[in-house]
Write an enzyme that holds these catalytic residues in place. Structure first.
Site, PDB file in Angstrom:
ATOM      1  N   LYS A  44      52.648  31.481  36.428  1.00 55.38           N
ATOM      2  CA  LYS A  44      51.355  31.065  35.893  1.00 55.38           C
ATOM      3  C   LYS A  44      51.399  31.165  34.370  1.00 55.38           C
ATOM      4  O   LYS A  44      51.978  32.103  33.817  1.00 55.38           O
ATOM      5  CB  LYS A  44      50.281  31.992  36.475  1.00 55.38           C
ATOM      6  CG  LYS A  44      48.846  31.691  36.095  1.00 55.38           C
ATOM      7  CD  LYS A  44      47.930  32.655  36.848  1.00 55.38           C
ATOM      8  CE  LYS A  44      46.459  32.409  36.558  1.00 55.38           C
ATOM      9  NZ  LYS A  44      45.595  33.313  37.371  1.00 55.38           N
ATOM     10  N   SER A 121      42.095  31.198  39.796  1.00 61.08           N
ATOM     11  CA  SER A 121      42.646  30.520  38.637  1.00 61.08           C
ATOM     12  C   SER A 121      44.149  30.265  38.742  1.00 61.08           C
ATOM     13  O   SER A 121      44.733  29.585  37.902  1.00 61.08           O
ATOM     14  CB  SER A 121      42.367  31.342  37.377  1.00 61.08           C
ATOM     15  OG  SER A 121      43.002  32.611  37.472  1.00 61.08           O
ATOM     16  N   SER A 145      41.556  35.392  42.132  1.00 55.30           N
ATOM     17  CA  SER A 145      42.358  34.269  41.667  1.00 55.30           C
ATOM     18  C   SER A 145      43.681  34.047  42.384  1.00 55.30           C
ATOM     19  O   SER A 145      44.358  33.066  42.134  1.00 55.30           O
ATOM     20  CB  SER A 145      42.633  34.405  40.163  1.00 55.30           C
ATOM     21  OG  SER A 145      41.460  34.148  39.431  1.00 55.30           O
TER      22      SER A 145
END
Length: 408
Positions: A44, A121, A145
């Site tokens: 990420k 996210s 997330s």
């Protein structure tokens, strides 16, 4: 620490999931021998990778921060374990959403349900895993997330015990709740990563508790999956499965408000100066959260923190040293990509009420993939004591196999 080969431009596959950031197209070999040798992973874009910019989902962040000269501690750990890093993937802006859309880089594809959102996210992480482009992906989980995307896309995800995995070289959001995580599409790989990254423990679950207040926040088909997991665990645990409430004498909405107030005040302390100075563009919903965060007083934050710590004590007492809690991983299946703001907000509130249980308590939560009555992906979660992560993963995999074999 091994000597790393230099990064190579490009990816060894086509990004069919629309998951990678433009500055994230590179590969980096890990150690030639290790427990994760032969596996590919993505990171990420909140994790630092030496020689490659960290964007945190926002071009203004990308432009205003220097290129890292060191890997984040967790990226280094995974490379040392032998896995090959296949670049960096999209995150919702500064990780402040569980939706999965980025104003600047778009919304990655949910390969398990292409007409539906991937969740965020860790949107790029889950999309890359669900599309089988990588074996696993590093993500983060502050308010859901990792757990929510895992549920929406039908993959495995672990929110780790708060503070268990290193967060050096990781862009923060709410430091009191931020955790480093990973997702995988195969249970054997998911457990293999756990064995490589987490220390073994002697913890063993003896009983489980279905949290009725969490089930009440979820749609019927999500609650039904949790009930099925309870039946499976009743055959695996000598103490059986009971029912209880996470928040007796209070409500999960109260807890959600404590989490939001405490966390958003921290977020503004971390990023408020940069936001005021740089004027970055945010997705409207995320911009609204930052505006609200800027208005939280120190007094309100301290009151929320005090209440949140009381909730932590309550949940940890319920878990004790031998109990797992069963909850839905999200309140619903993934909403349609075309869903409007009010519908998304309503689902988000219910989902955060569920997710704040482990968040406030700082406990590990594994989301194992299932299929809802509608045929769409949906996850069910097990929450365990602090530090039980590795054994909790093992138990979740056993539970999943029991569900697949129809033994419940």
């Amino acid at each position: 620490m091994h000597t790393l080969s230099p990064s190579r431009p490009g990816l060894p596959f086509t990004d069919t999931a629309q998951a990678w950031v433009p500055h994230g197209h590179f590969t980096l070999n890990g150690a030639p021998q290790g427990p994760l040798t032969g596996l590919r992973f993505a990171a990420k874009d909140v994790f630092d990778v030496a020689g490659h910019p960290t964007g945190a989902g926002n071009p203004a962040w990308l432009a205003s921060h220097p290129v890292p000269t060191r890997h984040s501690a967790l990226v280094q750990q995974v490379l040392d374990a032998g896995a090959t890093l296949c670049g960096k993937v999209i995150t919702d802006e500064l990780a402040y959403s569980i939706h999965g859309h980025n104003l600047h880089y778009g919304m990655p594809l949910n390969s398990a349900a292409p007409e539906r959102i991937p969740g965020g996210s860790s949107s790029g992480s889950v999309a890359a895993v669900a599309a089988r482009l990588v074996d696993f992906a590093l993500g983060t989980d502050t308010g859901g997330s990792t757990r929510v995307p895992a549920s929406y896309c039908g993959v495995w995800g672990l929110r780790t015990t708060h503070g268990l995995l290193p967060r050096e070289g990781l862009v923060p959001l709410h430091p009191s709740f931020d955790t480093a995580t990973w997702l995988a599409h195969d249970p054997a790989v998911f457990e293999r990563v756990a064995q490589a990254l987490l220390a073994p423990s002697i913890w063993r679950a003896e009983r489980a508790v279905l949290l009725e207040d969490a089930l009440a926040e979820a749609d019927t088909e999500l609650a039904a999956l949790a009930q099925q997991a309870g039946k499976a665990l009743s055959r695996l645990l000598r103490g059986g499965v009971g029912a209880g409430r996470a928040a007796p004498g209070a409500s999960l909405e109260d807890w959600r408000r404590h989490y939001v107030t405490w966390g958003s005040h921290e977020a503004w302390q971390v990023h408020g100066d940069w936001i005021a100075r740089s004027g970055p563009g945010f997705e409207p919903a995320i911009a609204g959260r930052w505006q609200a965060a800027s208005q939280v007083t120190t007094e309100a934050a301290e009151a929320a923190r005090t209440a949140g710590l009381a909730a932590r004590t309550q949940v940890r007492s319920l878990v004790g040293d031998n109990t797992v809690l069963i909850v839905p991983s999200a309140a619903s299946v993934a909403p349609l990509r075309s869903a409007g703001g009010p519908e998304i907000d309503a689902i988000r509130m219910r989902t955060l009420r569920i997710c704040c249980i482990a968040g406030l308590a700082g406990l590990p939560q594994v989301s194992l993939p299932g299929v809802a009555a509608s045929g769409l992906p949906a996850g069910v979660s097990l929450i365990g004591p602090a530090g039980s992560d590795r054994e909790l993963v093992r138990l979740a995999v056993q539970t999943w196999h029991a569900l697949q074999d129809g033994r419940c």
